[in-house]
Design a protein around this motif. Structure first.
Motif, PDB file in Angstrom:
ATOM      1  N   LEU A 105       0.856  -1.190   0.000  1.00  0.00           N
ATOM      2  CA  LEU A 105       0.000   0.000   0.000  1.00  0.00           C
ATOM      3  C   LEU A 105       0.892   1.240   0.000  1.00  0.00           C
ATOM      4  CD1 LEU A 105      -2.640  -1.204   2.632  1.00  0.00           C
ATOM      5  CD2 LEU A 105      -2.636  -1.525   0.146  1.00  0.00           C
ATOM      6  N   SER A 106       1.291   1.665  -1.179  1.00  0.00           N
ATOM      7  CA  SER A 106       2.285   2.733  -1.319  1.00  0.00           C
ATOM      8  C   SER A 106       1.795   4.083  -0.810  1.00  0.00           C
ATOM      9  CB  SER A 106       2.704   2.860  -2.784  1.00  0.00           C
ATOM     10  OG  SER A 106       1.585   3.161  -3.604  1.00  0.00           O
ATOM     11  N   ARG A 107       0.476   4.256  -0.679  1.00  0.00           N
ATOM     12  CA  ARG A 107      -0.052   5.548  -0.228  1.00  0.00           C
ATOM     13  C   ARG A 107      -0.573   5.503   1.210  1.00  0.00           C
ATOM     14  NH1 ARG A 107      -3.455   7.582  -5.592  1.00  0.00           N
ATOM     15  NH2 ARG A 107      -1.924   6.895  -7.131  1.00  0.00           N
ATOM     16  N   LEU A 108      -0.366   4.396   1.886  1.00  0.00           N
ATOM     17  CA  LEU A 108      -0.874   4.255   3.251  1.00  0.00           C
ATOM     18  C   LEU A 108      -0.177   5.228   4.191  1.00  0.00           C
ATOM     19  CD1 LEU A 108      -2.756   2.560   5.110  1.00  0.00           C
ATOM     20  CD2 LEU A 108      -0.756   1.127   5.595  1.00  0.00           C
ATOM     21  N   GLN A 109      -0.979   6.032   4.897  1.00  0.00           N
ATOM     22  CA  GLN A 109      -0.455   7.020   5.828  1.00  0.00           C
ATOM     23  C   GLN A 109      -0.821   6.699   7.283  1.00  0.00           C
ATOM     24  OE1 GLN A 109      -1.883  10.896   4.554  1.00  0.00           O
ATOM     25  NE2 GLN A 109      -1.508  10.400   2.405  1.00  0.00           N
ATOM     26  N   ARG A 110      -1.999   6.121   7.475  1.00  0.00           N
ATOM     27  CA  ARG A 110      -2.503   5.885   8.830  1.00  0.00           C
ATOM     28  C   ARG A 110      -2.944   4.431   9.007  1.00  0.00           C
ATOM     29  NH1 ARG A 110      -4.873  10.646  11.591  1.00  0.00           N
ATOM     30  NH2 ARG A 110      -4.068  12.521  10.563  1.00  0.00           N
ATOM     31  N   ASN A 128       7.983  -4.875  12.751  1.00  0.00           N
ATOM     32  CA  ASN A 128       8.879  -5.305  11.677  1.00  0.00           C
ATOM     33  C   ASN A 128       8.366  -4.910  10.301  1.00  0.00           C
ATOM     34  OD1 ASN A 128      10.653  -6.518  13.510  1.00  0.00           O
ATOM     35  ND2 ASN A 128       9.573  -8.472  13.439  1.00  0.00           N
ATOM     36  N   THR A 129       7.046  -4.685  10.195  1.00  0.00           N
ATOM     37  CA  THR A 129       6.438  -4.355   8.908  1.00  0.00           C
ATOM     38  C   THR A 129       6.414  -2.857   8.643  1.00  0.00           C
ATOM     39  OG1 THR A 129       5.006  -6.313   9.112  1.00  0.00           O
ATOM     40  CG2 THR A 129       4.357  -4.666   7.490  1.00  0.00           C
ATOM     41  N   ILE A 130       6.259  -2.059   9.678  1.00  0.00           N
ATOM     42  CA  ILE A 130       6.119  -0.603   9.528  1.00  0.00           C
ATOM     43  C   ILE A 130       7.238   0.024   8.686  1.00  0.00           C
ATOM     44  CG2 ILE A 130       6.257   1.576  10.808  1.00  0.00           C
ATOM     45  CD1 ILE A 130       4.475   0.331  12.933  1.00  0.00           C
ATOM     46  N   PRO A 131       8.512  -0.355   8.892  1.00  0.00           N
ATOM     47  CA  PRO A 131       9.573   0.260   8.080  1.00  0.00           C
ATOM     48  C   PRO A 131       9.445  -0.006   6.583  1.00  0.00           C
ATOM     49  CG  PRO A 131      10.498  -0.807  10.024  1.00  0.00           C
ATOM     50  CD  PRO A 131       9.073  -1.234   9.931  1.00  0.00           C
ATOM     51  N   LEU A 132       8.668  -1.024   6.209  1.00  0.00           N
ATOM     52  CA  LEU A 132       8.480  -1.361   4.802  1.00  0.00           C
ATOM     53  C   LEU A 132       7.374  -0.533   4.156  1.00  0.00           C
ATOM     54  CD1 LEU A 132       8.690  -5.264   5.117  1.00  0.00           C
ATOM     55  CD2 LEU A 132      10.554  -3.645   4.625  1.00  0.00           C
ATOM     56  N   CYS A 133       6.663   0.254   4.958  1.00  0.00           N
ATOM     57  CA  CYS A 133       5.563   1.083   4.463  1.00  0.00           C
ATOM     58  C   CYS A 133       6.082   2.502   4.296  1.00  0.00           C
ATOM     59  CB  CYS A 133       4.387   1.045   5.434  1.00  0.00           C
ATOM     60  SG  CYS A 133       3.786  -0.627   5.792  1.00  0.00           S
ATOM     61  N   SER A 134       6.367   2.893   3.073  1.00  0.00           N
ATOM     62  CA  SER A 134       7.128   4.108   2.799  1.00  0.00           C
ATOM     63  C   SER A 134       6.478   5.392   3.290  1.00  0.00           C
ATOM     64  CB  SER A 134       7.393   4.214   1.294  1.00  0.00           C
ATOM     65  OG  SER A 134       6.173   4.172   0.568  1.00  0.00           O
ATOM     66  N   ASN A 135       5.141   5.458   3.340  1.00  0.00           N
ATOM     67  CA  ASN A 135       4.463   6.700   3.716  1.00  0.00           C
ATOM     68  C   ASN A 135       3.712   6.612   5.040  1.00  0.00           C
ATOM     69  OD1 ASN A 135       5.080   8.487   1.488  1.00  0.00           O
ATOM     70  ND2 ASN A 135       3.839   7.119   0.219  1.00  0.00           N
TER      71      ASN A 135
END
Length: 323
Positions: A105-110, A128-135
């Motif tokens: 989800l490249s646009r996920l913010q919240r 462990n997953t949060i750092p993989l979510c760019s935004n």
């Protein structure tokens, strides 16, 4: 164990291994409505919650049935910017599904979890997953008490989160101690978190003292809510002392000396290695090196935390003259 039971156990293990392989090989499209049910089906998850799209996700849940709620930027099914799970347990299998979906989800913010039955283990999976979510910058974990109080791991020094809400999690003084250490120590500090909501927990005077300790050398946090806890006058006094000029402890004085020595050595190395030009050495931002530090009566005084612009202590009996 009978042969029949052994056979059933072997078949179950084989089935789980195959499901695991299929899940690992699945390529997420970034469309939650497609990916979520398909991954759940691959893991043979029963009673899969529906994926519901809303134009705006409210702070509090307004539905009776468990569901995964998403908010999109526009009509594009791949534009999910807000994802909320409420009212159903996120077990290890669901955590694995989310671990697979979230990075796509490249646009996920919240990301919101409200009464989702999280455990310390599933929170670790999330961390462990949060750092993989760019935004992704805003995470909410509310109504999810954790036995090991591992919320502080979301505030690690390298965390990129800017907003974190941990309301209503029964966080006590020990949890507050861990969070205080995550905010800052003499050697490390969280440099990205701008707002932290710890309201409606069980933090008392001892916990407030730990939070105050974490605020001493943290210069990133702008907003902190400790409303509706169990903080009294003593805890408020500790917080007030941090906001005003304070005396460095022996440990902090020794650390300051080490940092000054390291800085002097770095400057010397630059001069030795580059005689033709004088390069300015970039200093690590550390309040212990604040040029405004002063000696008074044999003690080293440091300016208080002026970065924090909002501290909410509503809903507690404290003496007003502290603030």
């Amino acid at each position: 164990m009978s042969r029949k039971k052994q056979k059933e156990k072997t078949e179950k293990a084989h089935s789980e291994d195959e499901a695991s392989r299929n899940t690992d090989e699945y390529h997420c499209s970034g469309n939650v409505k497609i990916d979520f049910p398909r991954l759940c089906a691959l893991l043979d998850i029963k009673d899969i919650p529906a994926v519901n799209t809303k134009q705006h996700i409210s702070a509090a849940p307004r539905w009776s049935k468990p569901r995964l709620q998403i908010e999109k930027e526009n009509a594009d099914p791949h534009s999910t910017k807000n994802l909320k799970i409420s009212g159903w347990k996120v077990d290890e299998q669901i955590a694995r599904v989310l671990q697979k979906i979230l990075p796509s989800l490249s646009r996920l913010q919240r990301l919101h979890f409200w009464q989702a039955g999280l455990t310390d283990q599933t929170v670790m999976s999330l961390i462990n997953t949060i750092p993989l979510c760019s935004n992704l910058s805003f995470v909410t974990l509310e109504g999810n008490p954790l036995p090991e109080q591992s919320y502080h791991l979301l505030l690690s020094e390298d965390s990129l989160l800017t907003h974190l809400s941990l309301r209503n999690n029964r966080i006590g003084d020990e949890g507050a101690r861990l969070i205080g250490v995550a905010l800052s120590t003499t050697r490390s500090a969280n440099r990205n978190l701008l707002s932290l909501n710890l309201s409606f927990n069980s933090i008392g005077d001892e916990g407030a003292a730990h939070i105050a300790q974490g605020l001493r050398l943290n210069r990133a946090l702008l907003f902190l809510s400790l409303s509706n806890n169990q903080i009294g006058d003593a805890g408020a006094a500790h917080l007030a002392q941090t906001l005003g000029d304070f005396t460095l402890t022996h440990e902090e004085v020794m650390e300051r000396r080490k940092l000054l020595l390291e800085r002097a050595q770095s400057v010397s190395n630059v001069v030795l290695n580059d005689s033709d030009s004088c390069q300015q050495v970039e200093e690590t931002v550390n309040p212990l090196l604040d040029h405004s530090a002063q000696y008074r009566d044999g003690e080293l005084i440091l300016p208080g935390n002026t970065t924090l612009i909002s501290l909410n202590l509503a809903g507690q009996t404290i003496l007003r003259h502290f603030f």
